[in-house]
Design an enzyme around this catalytic site. Structure first.
Site, PDB file in Angstrom:
ATOM      1  N   SER A 253      32.493  36.079  40.670  1.00  0.00           N
ATOM      2  CA  SER A 253      33.137  36.403  39.396  1.00  0.00           C
ATOM      3  C   SER A 253      34.558  36.877  39.672  1.00  0.00           C
ATOM      4  O   SER A 253      34.982  36.978  40.830  1.00  0.00           O
ATOM      5  CB  SER A 253      32.358  37.498  38.678  1.00  0.00           C
ATOM      6  OG  SER A 253      32.545  38.712  39.381  1.00  0.00           O
ATOM      7  N   LYS A 254      35.250  37.177  38.571  1.00  0.00           N
ATOM      8  CA  LYS A 254      36.672  37.518  38.677  1.00  0.00           C
ATOM      9  C   LYS A 254      36.935  38.660  39.651  1.00  0.00           C
ATOM     10  O   LYS A 254      37.987  38.734  40.255  1.00  0.00           O
ATOM     11  CB  LYS A 254      37.218  37.889  37.307  1.00  0.00           C
ATOM     12  CG  LYS A 254      37.457  36.650  36.480  1.00  0.00           C
ATOM     13  CD  LYS A 254      38.083  36.975  35.146  1.00  0.00           C
ATOM     14  CE  LYS A 254      38.093  35.734  34.273  1.00  0.00           C
ATOM     15  NZ  LYS A 254      37.883  35.992  32.883  1.00  0.00           N
ATOM     16  N   ARG A 255      35.949  39.567  39.780  1.00  0.00           N
ATOM     17  CA  ARG A 255      36.267  40.683  40.680  1.00  0.00           C
ATOM     18  C   ARG A 255      36.299  40.262  42.144  1.00  0.00           C
ATOM     19  O   ARG A 255      36.716  41.023  43.009  1.00  0.00           O
ATOM     20  CB  ARG A 255      35.335  41.881  40.443  1.00  0.00           C
ATOM     21  CG  ARG A 255      33.933  41.606  40.593  1.00  0.00           C
ATOM     22  CD  ARG A 255      33.046  42.675  39.987  1.00  0.00           C
ATOM     23  NE  ARG A 255      31.692  42.234  40.152  1.00  0.00           N
ATOM     24  CZ  ARG A 255      31.014  42.373  41.263  1.00  0.00           C
ATOM     25  NH1 ARG A 255      31.539  43.027  42.287  1.00  0.00           N
ATOM     26  NH2 ARG A 255      29.795  41.886  41.383  1.00  0.00           N
ATOM     27  N   GLY A 257      38.160  37.743  42.982  1.00  0.00           N
ATOM     28  CA  GLY A 257      39.439  37.022  43.089  1.00  0.00           C
ATOM     29  C   GLY A 257      39.428  35.826  42.159  1.00  0.00           C
ATOM     30  O   GLY A 257      38.694  35.801  41.165  1.00  0.00           O
TER      31      GLY A 257
END
Ligand code: GLU
Length: 481
Positions: A253-255, A257
């Site tokens: 996921s976005k966390r 990168g």
């Protein structure tokens, strides 16, 4: 005659194309090419609130950039359209009516509030939440009464007791006890078909032979098989591949990168490299080779070669693969790829000598892992970007080093203009005059002439910069430090 293999990629246009979805598209595309089948793009936009045309555009663009092309899709082509679910509503309605007529589905008037409190109650008692069947046997009279009061029902599929068993090409035999499923919604109260219903109608009417998708859909498959059975249709073959995990083993996921294909494009990954990386997440070529062209991948690819284990995203590996592709790119093409990054770095590319630019790009090949890194090297080649990094300043602060560079300056000033292959002889001359050999001399020259301690090979940089630039740089460096 319908070709035997027909696969589809069916994204919901609610955002950017995630690399995980890009990988699903790729597996479908590869399988279709391998089997000389057909690859279909279907847009699953029944969620009218979250679906946007901009997202459809972006998905089409990202797939095209990756080099994944479809024979049938929303932008034309294909006998089995339309390829947007929002344009197929009458099809869903007809089949829903059929199922209602056969008693396979029923109207349910339970309010969202009732369903929510049912869910909470079941959870608090440690039960798996599922619909309790309250509207399963409403009489005609009860139904007409509620409808005349203006209540709009959902259509629920009647799940009878039994097992749903199917062979998954990746996970093997899958068994689901329908007791755990519960009567599920196939048409919402606004008349919109739910995913598990629309997907079956579409896969059937588009003659899909294999459904290849992420294993986050494994729990949907028994529901879809029940719908196939109720309509008297043969389900396709299923292959659910594991999803990509982040380094901490949670879903990517976005966390972790960048996750969107377009972010990788903007950073300067080449499409062939990203594709090559994605296919290696969960698949290995039988030869063990890691850098493979699309043709080689198609040749070696098989669904049964996909791993059951979830792959872990490695940015480092992706960068390494990208660097291999950058090295393979010829310098004219690489220059074209690098132009936007040079411009972004403040270089007025249209005022530059084309030959100088191409030579720089050719030189940088060995140093770049991603295209946007070119910005780090601009100071080496462009005077207006020249500056001394801290490390270079430290080298230039040592009196003996400054003395040696003064000697270098004298040699350079009397130099006649350099040829491309005169790097070795210049270095030999400088070794002789300064009395320094190899690395200690190269470090000095890098510091004084490029302002950096790292970069492409010095023996190639020097002739490219040429006499005047070198002299100017060295003077600037000695003054600045
Ligand atoms: N629209 C679904 C998704 O994006 C497609 C699932 C499927 O392939 O059946 O996850």
């Amino acid at each position: 005659m319908i070709p035997s293999v027909r696969v589809r990629f069916a994204p919901a246009p609610t955002g950017l194309l995630h690399i995980g979805n890009g990988r699903t598209a790729l597996f479908n595309y590869l399988f279709a090419r391998k089997e000389k089948g057909t690859f279909i793009l279907r847009i699953e936009d029944t969620d009218a609130e979250r679906s946007t045309d901009a997202s459809i555009e972006a998905i089409l663009q990202d797939l095209g950039w990756l080099g994944i092309f479809w024979e049938e899709g929303p932008d034309g082509g294909g006998q089995n359209g339309p390829y947007r679910q929002s344009q197929r509503l009458s099809l869903y309605r007809d089949d829903a009516e059929k199922l209602l007529g056969k008693g396979k589905v029923y109207k349910c008037f339970c309010s969202p509030e009732r369903l929510e409190s049912l869910r909470k109650d079941q959870l608090s008692r440690g039960m798996m939440p599922k619909y309790d069947g309250r509207c399963r046997s409403l009489s005609e009279g009860e139904i007409s009464k509620m409808e005349s009061e203006g209540l709009r029902p959902v259509l629920r599929f009647r799940v009878d007791k039994g097992m749903v068993v199917f062979e998954d090409l990746i996970h093997g035999r899958m068994n689901f006890d329908s007791d755990g499923i519960g009567d599920f919604i196939i048409v919402r109260s606004d008349g919109m078909a739910a995913y598990n219903f629309a997907c079956v109608i579409d896969d059937h009417s588009m003659h899909i032979s294999h459904v290849i998708r992420g294993d986050d859909h494994l729990s949907n498959t028994p529901r879809q098989i029940l719908v196939y059975r109720a309509l008297g249709w043969q389900p396709p073959v299923f292959a659910h591949h594991p999803l990509i995990l982040g380094p901490d083993r949670s879903p990517l996921s976005k966390r972790h990168g960048a996750t969107a294909v377009s972010q990788y494009r903007e950073e300067g990954f080449l499409p062939e490299a990203l594709l090559n990386y994605l296919v290696l997440l969960g698949w290995a070529s039988p030869s063990g080779e890691e850098i493979l062209s699309m043709e080689e991948i198609v040749e070696a690819f098989s669904l049964s070669g996909l791993s059951r284990n979830a792959p872990i995203h490695s940015r480092k590996k992706l960068e390494w693969i990208n660097s291999q592709y950058i090295r393979k790119t010829d310098k004219d093409r690489l220059t074209q790829y690098l132009l936007p990054y040079l411009e972004k770095g403040g270089i007025a590319v249209n005022q530059l000598d084309e030959k100088y630019l191409t030579q720089i790009c050719g030189l940088l090949k060995e140093n770049l892992f991603i295209l946007s890194q070119v910005e780090e090297y601009l100071g080496i080649f462009f005077d207006e970007k020249f500056f001394l990094e801290e490390e270079a300043k430290a080298v230039l602060a040592v009196p003996q080093n400054r003395e040696a560079l003064q000697t270098v300056l004298i040699v350079l000033e009397v130099l006649t203009e350099m040829e491309g292959d005169s790097g070795p002889s210049l270095l030999a001359q400088l070794e002789e005059k300064t009395g320094r050999k190899g690395k200690p001399l190269y470090g000095l020259l890098r510091a004084g002439i490029t302002g950096k301690m790292k970069g492409p090979e010095l023996v190639k940089i020097l002739p490219l910069l040429g006499k005047e630039r070198m002299v100017k740089r060295l003077k600037m460096a000695l003054e600045l430090s």
